[in-house]
Design a protein around this motif. Structure first.
Motif: not given
Length: 552
Positions: A353-361
């Protein structure tokens, strides 16, 4: 103006626009259940190592590409698949490793920053030669970087920041001066902005450089057959000829994932990118194949045309449609999409899932960047009612014509229907989709970005006013200010906080509705080793080779 671009003149339902109250209802953001199916349990594999296997020199490798690259010009290209080909023939000043760490490539060390962050100096190799024999030195680097800044159709200018000047201090030292500090520059030079082109070829070819690209790499360009293949061959001018093991590499365009998989199983191709999530489990069980799999720094999403009427790089010219002018309509669309369910049902968990342009990592990830807009189709219909638009609200969405993408679009279409939307899916060729988004010839399109190790590479040129990849035509002074301040900040936490504020603002405006992150899944024949795929999405063949025991 009609809901679609003037060129197509497609007929869609007429939708009346009414004025909203001054204060718009903003959507809440909530934590999202991450995928836990095959992709999460199977682990990450970035490389098929050569190890102690015996390398068999020579031979012609064939890689199946899932889409045709755009122009082979580092300054103007925007396709991930172009980066696959360039990886073998257009080395960069810096690269990233399997852990996402920036490392020197044509540069010999990481940059030195001085003058309060406004001067960036880095050393480069000497004694190297481009594929046409032109010597590589600091002047050649300056020529490339200045082209990135000044070419009218450059996609790299916004990636390089507010440059005041670039000069060669001596043959092996380059200095960039900034009007204000620009922290993302090293990461930018680890991608296309850092691919150094032959000054001789640039002078000879001009705008046609992408038809006959000349750079530094273990392989050099041979020919391109449009919509069919691109071929490179071993470059005798390369400074480390022993590292190039194949005689030739042919990138064969095979857009159908099932045909790519079949060609891989039959041995007609030895490497295949973008393995379908429908095929990955079967391929992983085969003893004659290896399957690379890694997460992504990028994202897939829906780009909404707000003000891109005359093409990227032109002044924003707002479209007179409810989808473009009323952010409540776009918020409703975002709220009608259950991202986690789509990832599970369409990709069997082989996506995130992606919520934004910034990856969770990312070290710059925050609670704000990890939280998606709330899934609430009933609230979506209420917002559409507040906006005064007809329901179901019609949207034409262009997508690539690959089976996996069309399947995803159909699942999204079904979800959005419950939220009050009637999405018409228009499948087109990948290169056509790239052209349409650049020209602003779309209402909405589903496409993604392969991602960069520094968040600025996923944000600045896409959301900043006048950015080289700002396909929505989005322009907001608060977002521009946050982009600038984050780029100037040298403290990690300060940058993360600024990006968190930016994400919150962008989720209110929704020029791009972020949906999911692909897993890069690459099939490799056991006859081949040394192939790598990192989180930037690029399949790396530069160090690959046939190994003993296999067949050509």
């Amino acid at each position: 103006m009609s809901q679609t671009s003037p060129r197509r003149r497609r007929t869609l339902l007429a939708v009346p626009a009414v004025a909203l109250a001054a204060t718009l209802a903003l959507t809440a953001c909530v934590p999202v259940q991450r995928s836990k199916a095959g992709g999460a349990t199977a682990g990450t594999v970035t490389t098929v190592p050569i190890g102690d296997q015996q390398v068999r020199e020579g031979g012609d490798l064939v890689m199946a590409l899932s889409a045709e690259p755009d122009r082979l010009d580092p300054t103007t290209s925007s396709s991930l698949y172009t980066r696959y080909v360039m990886e073998t023939m257009c080395q960069k000043l810096y690269d990233i490793d399997a852990e996402g760490t920036v490392v020197p490539m044509l540069a010999t060390a990481l940059p030195t920053v001085s003058d309060g962050g406004k001067t960036v100096t880095f050393p480069v190799h000497t004694g190297y030669r481009f594929a046409d024999g032109t010597p590589f030195d600091a002047d050649a680097v300056v020529t490339t970087l200045e082209r990135n800044l000044t070419k009218d159709d450059s996609s790299r200018k916004s990636e390089m920041g507010p440059v005041s000047s670039i000069d060669a201090v001596d043959d092996h030292t380059v200095r960039i001066r900034y009007a204000t500090p620009f922290a993302p520059i090293t990461a930018a030079l680890a991608d296309r902005a850092g691919m150094v082109m032959s000054p001789t070829a640039l002078e000879q070819e001009g705008d046609g450089f992408g038809d006959h690209p000349v750079c530094i790499g273990p392989y050099k360009f041979v020919e391109r057959v449009p919509q069919t293949s691109i071929t490179v061959e071993r470059d005798p001018q390369y400074h480390d000829p022993a590292s190039a093991h194949f005689d030739r590499i042919t990138y064969r365009i095979i857009t159908d994932a099932s045909i790519r998989a079949q060609n891989l199983k039959s041995g007609d191709v030895q490497v295949a990118d973008s393995i379908s999530t429908q095929d990955v489990d079967e391929l992983m069980r085969r003893k004659d194949l290896s399957v690379l799999r890694t997460g992504s720094l990028g994202y897939q999403g829906i780009t909404i045309n707000l003000a891109n009427q005359d093409g990227v790089g032109t002044d924003p010219k707002p479209l007179d449609t409810p989808l473009a002018t009323q952010r409540t309509v776009r918020q409703a669309l975002s709220m009608s999409i259950n991202r986690a369910e789509l990832v599970q049902s369409v990709f069997r968990g082989w996506a995130d899932v992606a919520c934004s342009p910034i990856p969770d990592s990312s070290v710059f990830a925050t609670d704000a960047s990890k939280a998606c807009p709330e899934y609430d189709p009933e609230r979506s219909k209420q917002l559409l009612e507040q906006a005064g638009v007809e329901q179901p609200f019609p949207i034409e969405m262009e997508v690539t014509n690959t089976p996996d993408t069309v399947r995803f679009a159909q699942a999204l279409q079904a979800q959005a229907r419950a939220g009050g939307f009637a999405i018409t899916i228009t499948p087109v060729e990948y290169t056509t989709l790239l052209d349409d988004q650049t020209r602003g010839d779309f209402q909405a399109l589903q496409l993604g970005w392969s991602g960069r190790v520094d968040p600025h590479g996923n944000i600045g040129s896409f959301l900043g006013t006048g950015g080289g990849n700002n396909y929505p035509g989005y322009s907001d002074p608060d977002v521009d200010d946050l982009i600038s301040r984050a780029a100037q900040a040298t403290d990690q936490q300060e940058r993360a906080d600024l990006y968190g504020q930016l994400v919150t603002k962008v989720q209110q405006d929704d020029p791009i509705i972020y949906l999911y992150r692909t897993r890069s899944i690459t099939g490799v024949s056991k006859d081949v080793a040394g192939v790598s795929t990192y989180a930037d999405g690029v399949v790396r063949l530069s160090q690959a080779a046939f190994v003993e025991g296999g067949s050509k």
